[in-house]
Design a protein around this motif. Sequence first.
Motif, PDB file in Angstrom:
ATOM      1  N   ALA A 168       8.398   1.390  -0.738  1.00  0.00           N
ATOM      2  CA  ALA A 168       9.562   1.419  -0.315  1.00  0.00           C
ATOM      3  C   ALA A 168      10.084   0.276   0.618  1.00  0.00           C
ATOM      4  N   GLY A 169       9.933   0.783   2.411  1.00  0.00           N
ATOM      5  CA  GLY A 169      10.677   0.353   2.940  1.00  0.00           C
ATOM      6  C   GLY A 169       9.887  -0.879   3.851  1.00  0.00           C
ATOM      7  N   THR A 170       9.126  -2.409   2.349  1.00  0.00           N
ATOM      8  CA  THR A 170       8.847  -3.170   3.067  1.00  0.00           C
ATOM      9  C   THR A 170       9.009  -4.393   3.249  1.00  0.00           C
ATOM     10  N   THR A 171       8.187  -5.598   3.700  1.00  0.00           N
ATOM     11  CA  THR A 171       8.869  -6.861   3.583  1.00  0.00           C
ATOM     12  C   THR A 171       7.427  -7.424   3.936  1.00  0.00           C
ATOM     13  N   SER A 172       7.255  -8.863   3.094  1.00  0.00           N
ATOM     14  CA  SER A 172       6.271  -9.852   3.441  1.00  0.00           C
ATOM     15  C   SER A 172       6.494 -10.689   4.421  1.00  0.00           C
ATOM     16  N   SER A 173       6.084 -11.267   5.446  1.00  0.00           N
ATOM     17  CA  SER A 173       5.863 -11.567   7.013  1.00  0.00           C
ATOM     18  C   SER A 173       5.013 -11.481   7.695  1.00  0.00           C
ATOM     19  N   ASN A 174       4.411 -12.314   7.345  1.00  0.00           N
ATOM     20  CA  ASN A 174       2.686 -12.536   8.039  1.00  0.00           C
ATOM     21  C   ASN A 174       1.825 -11.040   7.712  1.00  0.00           C
ATOM     22  N   GLY A 175       2.258 -11.225   6.310  1.00  0.00           N
ATOM     23  CA  GLY A 175       1.219  -9.285   5.780  1.00  0.00           C
ATOM     24  C   GLY A 175       2.554  -8.938   5.591  1.00  0.00           C
ATOM     25  N   VAL A 176       2.208  -7.600   5.510  1.00  0.00           N
ATOM     26  CA  VAL A 176       3.065  -6.283   5.054  1.00  0.00           C
ATOM     27  C   VAL A 176       3.383  -5.556   6.290  1.00  0.00           C
ATOM     28  N   VAL A 177       4.752  -5.396   6.396  1.00  0.00           N
ATOM     29  CA  VAL A 177       5.714  -4.838   7.472  1.00  0.00           C
ATOM     30  C   VAL A 177       6.204  -4.071   7.413  1.00  0.00           C
ATOM     31  N   THR A 178       6.971  -3.049   7.570  1.00  0.00           N
ATOM     32  CA  THR A 178       7.907  -2.230   7.688  1.00  0.00           C
ATOM     33  C   THR A 178       9.365  -2.579   8.028  1.00  0.00           C
ATOM     34  N   SER A 179      10.154  -1.782   7.078  1.00  0.00           N
ATOM     35  CA  SER A 179      11.466  -2.937   6.891  1.00  0.00           C
ATOM     36  C   SER A 179      12.393  -1.329   7.101  1.00  0.00           C
ATOM     37  N   GLY A 180      12.139  -0.436   6.589  1.00  0.00           N
ATOM     38  CA  GLY A 180      12.720   0.530   6.143  1.00  0.00           C
ATOM     39  C   GLY A 180      12.845   1.734   6.961  1.00  0.00           C
ATOM     40  N   GLY A 181      13.014   2.679   6.773  1.00  0.00           N
ATOM     41  CA  GLY A 181      12.645   4.590   6.977  1.00  0.00           C
ATOM     42  C   GLY A 181      11.525   4.906   6.525  1.00  0.00           C
ATOM     43  N   ARG A 182      11.848   4.447   4.913  1.00  0.00           N
ATOM     44  CA  ARG A 182      10.360   5.351   3.730  1.00  0.00           C
ATOM     45  C   ARG A 182      10.420   4.318   3.716  1.00  0.00           C
ATOM     46  N   VAL A 183       8.580   4.260   4.231  1.00  0.00           N
ATOM     47  CA  VAL A 183       8.344   2.587   3.859  1.00  0.00           C
ATOM     48  C   VAL A 183       6.852   2.823   2.921  1.00  0.00           C
ATOM     49  N   LEU A 184       6.567   3.924   2.544  1.00  0.00           N
ATOM     50  CA  LEU A 184       5.341   3.408   1.277  1.00  0.00           C
ATOM     51  C   LEU A 184       6.014   5.032   0.950  1.00  0.00           C
ATOM     52  N   ALA A 185       4.883   4.685  -0.675  1.00  0.00           N
ATOM     53  CA  ALA A 185       4.907   6.253  -0.803  1.00  0.00           C
ATOM     54  C   ALA A 185       3.780   6.701  -1.816  1.00  0.00           C
ATOM     55  N   VAL A 186       2.973   7.455  -1.152  1.00  0.00           N
ATOM     56  CA  VAL A 186       1.355   7.594  -1.673  1.00  0.00           C
ATOM     57  C   VAL A 186       1.288   8.006  -2.971  1.00  0.00           C
ATOM     58  N   THR A 187       0.768   7.524  -4.391  1.00  0.00           N
ATOM     59  CA  THR A 187       0.930   8.941  -5.160  1.00  0.00           C
ATOM     60  C   THR A 187      -0.776   9.356  -6.037  1.00  0.00           C
ATOM     61  N   SER A 188      -0.298   9.992  -6.316  1.00  0.00           N
ATOM     62  CA  SER A 188      -2.414  10.549  -6.863  1.00  0.00           C
ATOM     63  C   SER A 188      -1.862  11.527  -8.196  1.00  0.00           C
ATOM     64  N   LEU A 189      -2.951  11.207  -8.831  1.00  0.00           N
ATOM     65  CA  LEU A 189      -3.101  12.105 -10.630  1.00  0.00           C
ATOM     66  C   LEU A 189      -4.320  13.230 -10.038  1.00  0.00           C
ATOM     67  N   GLY A 190      -3.604  14.809 -10.648  1.00  0.00           N
ATOM     68  CA  GLY A 190      -5.301  15.056 -10.263  1.00  0.00           C
ATOM     69  C   GLY A 190      -4.846  16.351 -11.127  1.00  0.00           C
ATOM     70  N   SER A 191      -6.291  17.017 -11.586  1.00  0.00           N
ATOM     71  CA  SER A 191      -5.884  18.334 -12.313  1.00  0.00           C
ATOM     72  C   SER A 191      -4.819  19.548 -11.643  1.00  0.00           C
ATOM     73  N   SER A 192      -4.943  19.272 -10.248  1.00  0.00           N
ATOM     74  CA  SER A 192      -3.866  20.423  -9.975  1.00  0.00           C
ATOM     75  C   SER A 192      -3.379  19.512  -8.659  1.00  0.00           C
ATOM     76  N   ILE A 193      -2.094  20.631  -8.155  1.00  0.00           N
ATOM     77  CA  ILE A 193      -0.968  20.078  -6.733  1.00  0.00           C
ATOM     78  C   ILE A 193      -2.235  19.709  -6.110  1.00  0.00           C
TER      79      ILE A 193
END
Length: 422
Positions: free
Chosen positions: A367-392
Amino acid sequence: MNILLLGSGGREHALAWKMRVSPLLDNLFIAPGNAGTGLIGKNLNVDPEDFNGVKNAVIKNNIEMVVVGPEVPLVKGITDFFLNDPDLSRVSVIGPSSRGAQLEGSKEFAKQFMVQHKIPTARYLAVTLDTIDEGERFLNTLKSPFVLKADGLAAGKGVLIIDDIDEAKNELQMMLSGKFGKASNTVVIEEFLSGIELSVFVVTDGHSFMMLPEAKDYKRIGEGDSGLNTGGMGAVSPVPFADEDFMNKVEKRIIKPTIEGFKEDGIEYKGFIFFGLIKVEGEPYVIEYNVRLGDPETEVVMPRLQTDVVEVFKAVAAGRLKDLTPKFDPRTAVTVMMVSGGYPGKYEKGKNILGLDHVEGSIVFHAGTTSSNGVVTSGGRVLAVTSLGSSIDEALEKSYRNAEKIQFEKKYYRKDIGFDLK
Ligand code: AMP
Ligand code: GLY
């Protein structure tokens, strides 16, 4: 086909990720994109609100389709800009005309549209400084709490919900006097609806529509839905309380009249519609329209869509969406948003993000990332970690396990996404 996607958030990474697997896609460009989109397409340093800049990028890269992620370029008329420019007339744009985008760009327009087309929504009055007395009288007829909305775009901050009537009258005065700049020159005063909210998405070619998976997002920063509003801290799809009976009502009373309304009013609309709904005693009401996909909802909607999204976009552009039947993954998708400490208030940027390559069993949308010698944060919301499963719970277990492995200074995430659905 060469496609340009406008935007830079988690929504755009999720859209890019889904487009990337289409056999119909040749080159994917994202403007401006983020470190995640840069891994699957080519990021262009172009501001989506600079239409001439977008035009130059389209011509230079032989782009045949532009998919618009955020609302601001739509409200500012990017679709009309393309339609009216002879150099761009062969390029399809996925996103409504500026008149269609008024559904999000003006709360008063949206309310008038709903009343006109008998779409269920809260009772309201729109006022300006000249009619503030009427506004105060209308407030006197309502029960606490009182809902005041800036008419125009206010980056998600333009809605106030106030318990005390004197305070509401005071805020009304302040809003009309410029609290949110021009956006609150008109204020929509609304009856408060009490219920549970969800986000319903469709894509339309202006004639027919395709339902996408619905989702519920978690807007508050704190657990148990406490604290300040954010852009969204997580999402779940499907939504258990959106059962067949309820969704049939949504389709019949809200979605169909909206599409019919476009036709009756001569509104050109080829793009997404996001219905922000509330379920009150079993019945659906519209809280707001958005003219784009939600963020972080897209991060659970795209992983559940099994149909080729580029094929969907081509059908939208050609006006033959009715020929397509979408397929969805029946599993539950969840996303957990990892944010910078301090967000939604002040936070620092430029923090190194480590551990992304240790993630297993989840998809990490940037979400809020940029590349600068690797990946760095560039915003308030940074990463969304999504998963699928048979239940919540099964899906959440994967996202939380991976969120622990990802490190950046002062990372924060809610540990109770989906708490009210289980
Ligand atoms: P909006 O920007 O219109 O989505 O409003 C932001 C939030 O305010 C919504 O997600 C709801 O939680 C709340 N809200 C807006 N309008 C109402 C209403 N009429 N009744 C109850 N809550 C509302
Ligand atoms: N998650 C709500 C929005 O995108 O507006």
